[in-house]
Design an enzyme around this catalytic site. Structure first.
Site, PDB file in Angstrom:
ATOM      1  N   LYS A  61     -34.755 -11.782  46.075  1.00 46.84           N
ATOM      2  CA  LYS A  61     -34.194 -11.753  45.029  1.00 46.84           C
ATOM      3  C   LYS A  61     -32.614 -10.374  46.151  1.00 46.84           C
ATOM      4  O   LYS A  61     -31.397 -10.473  47.037  1.00 46.84           O
ATOM      5  CB  LYS A  61     -33.887 -11.675  44.194  1.00 46.84           C
ATOM      6  CG  LYS A  61     -34.305 -12.732  43.092  1.00 46.84           C
ATOM      7  CD  LYS A  61     -34.555 -12.307  41.820  1.00 46.84           C
ATOM      8  CE  LYS A  61     -35.478 -11.305  41.595  1.00 46.84           C
ATOM      9  NZ  LYS A  61     -37.110 -10.628  41.785  1.00 46.84           N
ATOM     10  N   THR A  62     -32.932  -9.174  46.610  1.00 47.77           N
ATOM     11  CA  THR A  62     -32.310  -8.406  46.356  1.00 47.77           C
ATOM     12  C   THR A  62     -32.194  -8.111  47.978  1.00 47.77           C
ATOM     13  O   THR A  62     -30.662  -7.884  48.324  1.00 47.77           O
ATOM     14  CB  THR A  62     -32.815  -7.118  46.145  1.00 47.77           C
ATOM     15  OG1 THR A  62     -33.410  -6.867  44.525  1.00 47.77           O
ATOM     16  CG2 THR A  62     -31.880  -5.584  46.504  1.00 47.77           C
ATOM     17  N   HIS A 115     -37.817  -8.588  35.432  1.00 44.01           N
ATOM     18  CA  HIS A 115     -37.926  -9.279  34.803  1.00 44.01           C
ATOM     19  C   HIS A 115     -37.550  -9.045  33.124  1.00 44.01           C
ATOM     20  O   HIS A 115     -35.901 -10.018  32.743  1.00 44.01           O
ATOM     21  CB  HIS A 115     -39.245 -10.174  34.449  1.00 44.01           C
ATOM     22  CG  HIS A 115     -39.479 -10.679  33.565  1.00 44.01           C
ATOM     23  ND1 HIS A 115     -39.071 -12.090  33.849  1.00 44.01           N
ATOM     24  CD2 HIS A 115     -39.692 -10.906  32.494  1.00 44.01           C
ATOM     25  CE1 HIS A 115     -39.590 -13.307  32.747  1.00 44.01           C
ATOM     26  NE2 HIS A 115     -40.024 -12.516  31.511  1.00 44.01           N
TER      27      HIS A 115
HETATM   28  P1  GDP Z   1     -37.052  -9.021  44.821  1.00 47.25           P
HETATM   29  O1  GDP Z   1     -38.439  -8.240  44.118  1.00 47.25           O
HETATM   30  O2  GDP Z   1     -36.882 -10.546  44.295  1.00 47.25           O
HETATM   31  O3  GDP Z   1     -35.375  -8.527  44.546  1.00 47.25           O
HETATM   32  O4  GDP Z   1     -37.165  -8.752  46.363  1.00 47.25           O
HETATM   33  P2  GDP Z   1     -36.851  -7.661  47.930  1.00 47.25           P
HETATM   34  O5  GDP Z   1     -35.589  -8.279  48.054  1.00 47.25           O
HETATM   35  O6  GDP Z   1     -37.398  -6.636  47.007  1.00 47.25           O
HETATM   36  O7  GDP Z   1     -38.102  -8.145  48.555  1.00 47.25           O
HETATM   37  C1  GDP Z   1     -39.236  -8.046  48.166  1.00 47.25           C
HETATM   38  C2  GDP Z   1     -39.918  -8.238  49.951  1.00 47.25           C
HETATM   39  O8  GDP Z   1     -40.053  -9.208  50.190  1.00 47.25           O
HETATM   40  C3  GDP Z   1     -40.121  -7.019  50.326  1.00 47.25           C
HETATM   41  O9  GDP Z   1     -40.983  -6.100  51.042  1.00 47.25           O
HETATM   42  C4  GDP Z   1     -38.913  -7.760  51.654  1.00 47.25           C
HETATM   43  O10 GDP Z   1     -38.506  -7.081  53.108  1.00 47.25           O
HETATM   44  C5  GDP Z   1     -39.828  -8.806  51.811  1.00 47.25           C
HETATM   45  N1  GDP Z   1     -38.920  -9.865  52.021  1.00 47.25           N
HETATM   46  C6  GDP Z   1     -37.501 -10.494  51.349  1.00 47.25           C
HETATM   47  N2  GDP Z   1     -36.989 -11.196  52.601  1.00 47.25           N
HETATM   48  C7  GDP Z   1     -38.088 -11.915  52.964  1.00 47.25           C
HETATM   49  C8  GDP Z   1     -37.889 -12.549  53.816  1.00 47.25           C
HETATM   50  O11 GDP Z   1     -36.737 -13.437  54.110  1.00 47.25           O
HETATM   51  N3  GDP Z   1     -38.291 -13.215  54.978  1.00 47.25           N
HETATM   52  C9  GDP Z   1     -39.598 -12.258  54.906  1.00 47.25           C
HETATM   53  N4  GDP Z   1     -40.691 -12.582  55.925  1.00 47.25           N
HETATM   54  N5  GDP Z   1     -39.921 -11.160  53.740  1.00 47.25           N
HETATM   55  C10 GDP Z   1     -38.733 -11.062  53.324  1.00 47.25           C
HETATM   56 MG    MG Z   2     -35.215  -7.207  43.674  1.00 46.84          MG
END
Ligand code: GDP
Ligand code: MG
Length: 392
Positions: A24-25, A84
């Protein structure tokens, strides 16, 4: 001095939702990057979104990041929340006031518990349009892996349909937030396709501009030399610099002496805008998250109401045992968190997974009205989601 906010495009509030670590981020940062390159907004790096300043309000830690950007046709405020519990507090209680949502689902992992819970909660709070970002598509890009993405897409469409979102027609866009953030042209295009889907699929919501002004207080800040500022999304009506307002909860009537949106001054804020209000002579400790700023005399806070409530099943993260008359959970109403006594009348008990009518007596007066959504929380988890049916 700062340039004033000029309303040239319709404004909408959207946000990312979905299971932790699904991206998401990263996607939020990627959206700002793609649009910044088109010249319509500022790039907001991952770290600035993920380390949004924490506020501690009455023992609850609230963590919510807002970024703003423009597409060709619209101005968006976009919320991203790290955990969450933050979704439950902000989105579910209507504090985030989402006109639409981007459901981020990792194509590698598929639907996870928080994916399903966020969809359920979005339905309960009246988010009518969800666009799916099937993220991490870069990681399932060839051979049999693409079948995995196809399966996840089917699963997501089913989940949406199960919650009344019309899963067959909802846009599901395969994106890679990470690769777009790195500047890869193919995945930059995927983020543009996602934004196009949001622009076209999420309709402009009806704004209650003619109703008396109301803003639930999300945050309170002190600006040195200027005074106390409250922030939040305008729920209805309009407010101008110089208007008299009442702060319900604080028991104070005062005047709005300044108005800003995303750091830019504005003359008039309207329903749907995310704003900061500078309040004349307002003592910092008199106003808190959960209070409501409104046109004087336009709302009467109440304690008792009837509601239609869905008791979450254990599978949805809810209780494993029924609840009964005398139950005393926390009610998250707008931005407020209030204890309340539950009376189930003749129903006597409500089992997890059931829909039930209840009468609630809150521990303190709160502005209430039919149709208002709320969440019921107990021991740090959501156990119910409801709507006020009548104020007593
Ligand atoms: P959130 O908890 O949903 O906000 O997730 P984050 O944005 O912090 O991402 C979680 C992990 O997934 C991180 O290590 C990111 O680098 C990885 N990640 C996020 N988007 C992608 C993507 O499009 N492709 C891949 N391969 N990894 C991703
Ligand atoms: Mg996040």
């Amino acid at each position: 001095s700062k340039t004033a906010y000029v309303r040239t495009k319709p404004h909408l509030n959207i946000g990312t939702m979905g299971h932790v670590d699904h991206g998401k981020t990263t996607l939020t940062a990627a959206i700002t990057k793609v649009l910044a390159e088109r010249g319509s907004g500022a790039f907001v790096p991952f770290d600035r979104i993920d380390r949004a300043p924490e506020e501690v309000a009455r023992g609850i830690t609230i963590n919510i990041a807002h970024v703003e950007y423009e597409t060709d046709t619209r101005h968006y405020a976009h919320v991203d929340m790290p955990g969450h519990a933050d979704y439950v507090k902000n989105m579910v209680t209507g504090a985030a006031q989402l006109d639409g949502a981007i459901l981020v689902v990792s194509a590698l992992d598929g639907i996870m518990p928080q994916t399903a819970e966020h969809v359920l909660l979005a339905r309960q709070v009246g988010v009518d349009h969800i666009v799916v970002a099937l993220n991490k598509a870069d990681a399932v890009d060839d051979g049999e892996d693409t079948m995995l993405a196809d399966l996840v897409e089917l699963e997501v469409r089913e989940l949406l349909t199960a919650h009344g979102y019309g899963g067959d027609s909802a846009p599901v866009v395969r994106v890679s937030g990470l690769r777009a953030l790195e500047g890869d042209p193919r995945w930059t295009a995927s983020v543009e396709a996602l934004l196009d889907a949001v622009d076209t699929y999420v309709p402009m919501p009806e704004r209650y501009l003619d109703a008396p002004f109301l803003l639930p207080v999300e945050n309170v800040l002190t600006i040195t030399g200027r005074g106390t500022v409250v922030t939040g999304a305008v729920e209805r009506g309009t407010v101008r610099v110089g208007d008299r307002v009442e702060v319900l909860g604080a028991g104070v009537e005062t005047v709005v002496t300044g108005l800003e949106t995303f750091g830019r001054p504005m003359q008039e804020a309207q329903a749907g805008d995310n704003v900061a209000l500078l309040l004349r002579g307002m003592p910092r400790d008199a106003v808190r998250r959960g209070h409501v700023v409104a046109e004087p005399g336009s709302v009467v806070p109440r304690r008792r109401f009837t509601a239609q409530v869905y008791v979450l099943s254990a599978r949805e993260g809810g209780r494993t045992t029924p609840l009964a008359t005398g139950y005393r959970p926390q009610f998250y109403i707008r931005t407020a968190d209030v204890v309340g006594d539950v009376d189930l009348g003749t129903a006597a008990v409500a089992r997890p997974g059931e829909q039930v009518e209840m009468t609630v007596e809150l521990g303190r007066e709160t502005p209430l009205e039919p149709g208002l959504g709320f969440a019921i929380r107990e021991g740090g988890r959501t156990v119910g989601a409801g709507t006020v049916t009548a104020v007593l």
